[in-house]
Scaffold this active site. Structure first.
Site, PDB file in Angstrom:
ATOM      1  N   CYS A 115       0.808  -1.230   0.000  1.00  0.00           N
ATOM      2  CA  CYS A 115       0.000   0.000   0.000  1.00  0.00           C
ATOM      3  C   CYS A 115       0.839   1.278   0.000  1.00  0.00           C
ATOM      4  O   CYS A 115       0.303   2.373  -0.171  1.00  0.00           O
ATOM      5  CB  CYS A 115      -0.956  -0.019   1.178  1.00  0.00           C
ATOM      6  SG  CYS A 115      -1.805  -1.584   1.350  1.00  0.00           S
ATOM      7  N   HIS A 256      -3.444   6.709   2.828  1.00  0.00           N
ATOM      8  CA  HIS A 256      -3.859   5.393   2.343  1.00  0.00           C
ATOM      9  C   HIS A 256      -5.206   5.057   2.983  1.00  0.00           C
ATOM     10  O   HIS A 256      -5.415   5.276   4.183  1.00  0.00           O
ATOM     11  CB  HIS A 256      -2.808   4.339   2.711  1.00  0.00           C
ATOM     12  CG  HIS A 256      -3.260   2.957   2.386  1.00  0.00           C
ATOM     13  ND1 HIS A 256      -3.767   2.633   1.154  1.00  0.00           N
ATOM     14  CD2 HIS A 256      -3.321   1.822   3.131  1.00  0.00           C
ATOM     15  CE1 HIS A 256      -4.108   1.360   1.148  1.00  0.00           C
ATOM     16  NE2 HIS A 256      -3.857   0.844   2.334  1.00  0.00           N
ATOM     17  N   ASN A 286     -10.116  -0.919   0.717  1.00  0.00           N
ATOM     18  CA  ASN A 286      -8.658  -0.812   0.626  1.00  0.00           C
ATOM     19  C   ASN A 286      -8.205  -1.462  -0.686  1.00  0.00           C
ATOM     20  O   ASN A 286      -8.362  -2.665  -0.872  1.00  0.00           O
ATOM     21  CB  ASN A 286      -8.047  -1.533   1.841  1.00  0.00           C
ATOM     22  CG  ASN A 286      -6.528  -1.522   1.843  1.00  0.00           C
ATOM     23  OD1 ASN A 286      -5.888  -1.151   0.851  1.00  0.00           O
ATOM     24  ND2 ASN A 286      -5.933  -1.943   2.947  1.00  0.00           N
TER      25      ASN A 286
HETATM   26  N1  COA Z   1     -17.517  -9.210  11.172  1.00  0.00           N
HETATM   27  C1  COA Z   1     -17.849  -9.447  12.468  1.00  0.00           C
HETATM   28  N2  COA Z   1     -16.935  -9.714  13.395  1.00  0.00           N
HETATM   29  C2  COA Z   1     -15.654  -9.763  13.021  1.00  0.00           C
HETATM   30  C3  COA Z   1     -15.249  -9.526  11.693  1.00  0.00           C
HETATM   31  C4  COA Z   1     -16.256  -9.248  10.755  1.00  0.00           C
HETATM   32  N3  COA Z   1     -15.980  -9.000   9.458  1.00  0.00           N
HETATM   33  N4  COA Z   1     -13.916  -9.624  11.614  1.00  0.00           N
HETATM   34  C5  COA Z   1     -13.465  -9.900  12.851  1.00  0.00           C
HETATM   35  N5  COA Z   1     -14.523 -10.006  13.702  1.00  0.00           N
HETATM   36  C6  COA Z   1     -14.518 -10.284  15.142  1.00  0.00           C
HETATM   37  C7  COA Z   1     -13.253 -10.975  15.592  1.00  0.00           C
HETATM   38  O1  COA Z   1     -13.368 -12.361  15.388  1.00  0.00           O
HETATM   39  C8  COA Z   1     -13.211 -10.605  17.069  1.00  0.00           C
HETATM   40  O2  COA Z   1     -14.092 -11.449  17.760  1.00  0.00           O
HETATM   41  P1  COA Z   1     -13.704 -11.979  19.236  1.00  0.00           P
HETATM   42  O3  COA Z   1     -13.580 -10.727  20.077  1.00  0.00           O
HETATM   43  O4  COA Z   1     -14.853 -12.836  19.575  1.00  0.00           O
HETATM   44  O5  COA Z   1     -12.418 -12.689  19.052  1.00  0.00           O
HETATM   45  C9  COA Z   1     -13.796  -9.191  17.093  1.00  0.00           C
HETATM   46  O6  COA Z   1     -14.517  -9.050  15.863  1.00  0.00           O
HETATM   47  C10 COA Z   1     -12.746  -8.105  17.202  1.00  0.00           C
HETATM   48  O7  COA Z   1     -11.706  -8.407  16.295  1.00  0.00           O
HETATM   49  P2  COA Z   1     -10.441  -7.495  16.146  1.00  0.00           P
HETATM   50  O8  COA Z   1      -9.527  -8.119  15.143  1.00  0.00           O
HETATM   51  O9  COA Z   1      -9.898  -7.152  17.497  1.00  0.00           O
HETATM   52  O10 COA Z   1     -11.115  -6.195  15.532  1.00  0.00           O
HETATM   53  P3  COA Z   1     -10.457  -4.825  15.172  1.00  0.00           P
HETATM   54  O11 COA Z   1     -11.156  -3.759  15.893  1.00  0.00           O
HETATM   55  O12 COA Z   1      -8.956  -4.874  15.264  1.00  0.00           O
HETATM   56  O13 COA Z   1     -10.833  -4.688  13.638  1.00  0.00           O
HETATM   57  C11 COA Z   1      -9.788  -4.890  11.481  1.00  0.00           C
HETATM   58  C12 COA Z   1     -10.361  -5.621  12.705  1.00  0.00           C
HETATM   59  C13 COA Z   1      -9.212  -5.916  10.546  1.00  0.00           C
HETATM   60  C14 COA Z   1     -10.924  -4.144  10.815  1.00  0.00           C
HETATM   61  C15 COA Z   1      -8.708  -3.911  11.970  1.00  0.00           C
HETATM   62  O14 COA Z   1      -7.806  -4.571  12.832  1.00  0.00           O
HETATM   63  C16 COA Z   1      -7.935  -3.261  10.865  1.00  0.00           C
HETATM   64  O15 COA Z   1      -8.473  -2.607   9.997  1.00  0.00           O
HETATM   65  N6  COA Z   1      -6.588  -3.374  10.911  1.00  0.00           N
HETATM   66  C17 COA Z   1      -5.717  -2.798   9.960  1.00  0.00           C
HETATM   67  C18 COA Z   1      -5.743  -3.610   8.749  1.00  0.00           C
HETATM   68  C19 COA Z   1      -5.112  -2.941   7.579  1.00  0.00           C
HETATM   69  O16 COA Z   1      -5.148  -1.759   7.443  1.00  0.00           O
HETATM   70  N7  COA Z   1      -4.561  -3.772   6.732  1.00  0.00           N
HETATM   71  C20 COA Z   1      -4.056  -3.393   5.484  1.00  0.00           C
HETATM   72  C21 COA Z   1      -2.776  -2.702   5.629  1.00  0.00           C
HETATM   73  S1  COA Z   1      -2.402  -1.872   4.169  1.00  0.00           S
END
Ligand code: COA
Length: 331
Positions: A115, A256, A286
């Site tokens: 990215c 980004h 993204n």
């Molecule tokens: N729908 C519903 N629940 C979901 C889910 C979805 N699509 N994806 C994950 N969950 C659940 C998880 O299983 C977790 O459940 P648990 O508490 O029972 O274990 C809960 O939601 C929280 O998960 P978590 O990973 O802590 O959520 P988060 O707040 O970190 O959000 C992302 C997840 C992926 C959206 C976030 O971490 C993110 O955007 N990170 C950066 C990713 C990124 O930018 N990547 C590309 C880089 S260029």
């Protein structure tokens, strides 16, 4: 010492027709619109057809950027494509695009910085132009992440979309253009986001190997998120400093587009007013290398840029990498 500066002569972008809404995602994995909206800010993403690849998207964006610049493909000295989802291992997407647009006098190569790709491509191009080595460079950020996404993994599949954005950069002795760029990497974070290829997916532990589709993206979302907020604000501050500016000088912040919480976290740390921030994440998700150039192109087409405006672009991604640029709009 050469007096050449790099200016943006034209911008173009392309998004595939097909759209996956959050309702579509609900049909694929256990998720819901409220969770996706609150945790990411994403509502829709564009998805390439099965027979549509990164070079196809990049070609349309490239032709549009050339048209905007009033330039022909024959005038291009170098094509750089930033992508993590090339049509094939070899040749490069840049070579495929060069052939498609009829660039017969060009050099061509891809860069793989995820990215951070488009901004890194701008930084590389800027070095060639400033030294007088090349005059016209076509840089493209293009990805079809849908082809390397595991649609059984709800933690990743809701995030990604496909698209392409391109810029024609040219040498100028006038005002404005690219004021400063920077690139960085924390290579110890290489296992935080990756897409396995030839190497065994166990490289990063058993989790991906056991539960994920091969050749699909995997990431540690929460760790990436913490890194992203910190690095986006630090990199933006540093690149402005290199340009002799401060965050108060930013007219348009184009980060980004990964997650609204990351974008808002960075904006607040930088103390940039919300109206100076450009966001299209809700409509496109993204798109890795394509995110920043598509956003830039949309902001431009909406008439947001005025000559003399300071634009800060900043990306982060797999590697872990980051890149930022400060640009004075001169078109
Ligand atoms: N729908 C519903 N629940 C979901 C889910 C979805 N699509 N994806 C994950 N969950 C659940 C998880 O299983 C977790 O459940 P648990 O508490 O029972 O274990 C809960 O939601 C929280 O998960 P978590 O990973 O802590 O959520 P988060 O707040 O970190 O959000 C992302 C997840 C992926 C959206 C976030 O971490 C993110 O955007 N990170 C950066 C990713 C990124 O930018 N990547 C590309 C880089 S260029």
């Amino acid at each position: 010492m050469s007096e050449w500066k790099t200016v943006i002569a034209g911008l173009g972008s392309y998004l595939p027709e097909k759209v996956y809404t959050n309702a579509d995602m609900e049909r694929m994995v256990e998720t819901n619109d409220e969770w996706i909206t609150q945790r990411t800010g994403i509502k829709e993403r564009h998805i390439a057809r099965e027979d549509e690849f990164t070079s196809d998207l990049a070609t349309v964006a490239a032709n549009r950027a050339l048209e905007d610049a009033g330039m022909s493909a024959e005038e291009i000295d170098l094509i750089i494509v930033a992508t993590v989802s090339p049509d094939m291992h070899s040749p490069s997407v840049a070579a495929l695009v060069g052939n498609n647009i009829g660039a017969t006098k060009t050099a061509a190569f891809d860069i793989n910085v995820a990215c951070s790709g488009f901004v890194t491509a701008m930084s590389v191009a800027d070095q060639f132009i400033r030294t007088g080595f090349y005059r016209n460079i076509l840089i493209i950020g293009a990805d079809t992440l849908s082809k390397i996404t595991d649609y059984n993994d709800r933690a990743t599949c809701i995030l990604f979309g496909d698209g392409a954005g391109a810029a024609v950069l040219t040498a100028s002795k006038g005002e404005g253009g690219v004021l400063a760029t920077l690139n960085g990497a924390d290579c110890s974070g290489a296992d935080k986001i990756y897409c396995d290829g030839l190497r065994d997916p166990k490289w990063c532990g058993e989790e991906k190997a056991q539960t994920h589709k091969r050749r699909s993206l995997w990431m540690n979302g929460s760790e990436v998120m913490k890194f992203a907020v910190r690095i986006m604000s630090n990199a933006t501050k540093k690149v402005l400093e290199k340009a002799g500016l401060t965050t108060a000088d930013i007219d348009h912040l184009i980060p980004h587009q990964a997650n609204m919480r990351i974008i808002e976290g960075a904006r607040k740390r930088l103390e940039v007013a919300p109206e100076r921030l450009f966001v299209n994440l809700d409509q496109v998700g993204n798109m890795s290398g394509a995110s920043i150039p598509v956003a830039m192109c949309q902001a431009y087409q909406q008439g947001r840029f005025t000559k003399g405006d300071v634009i800060a672009i900043v990306g982060f991604g797999a590697g872990l990498t980051w890149a930022a640029a400060a640009i004075e709009w001169s078109k």
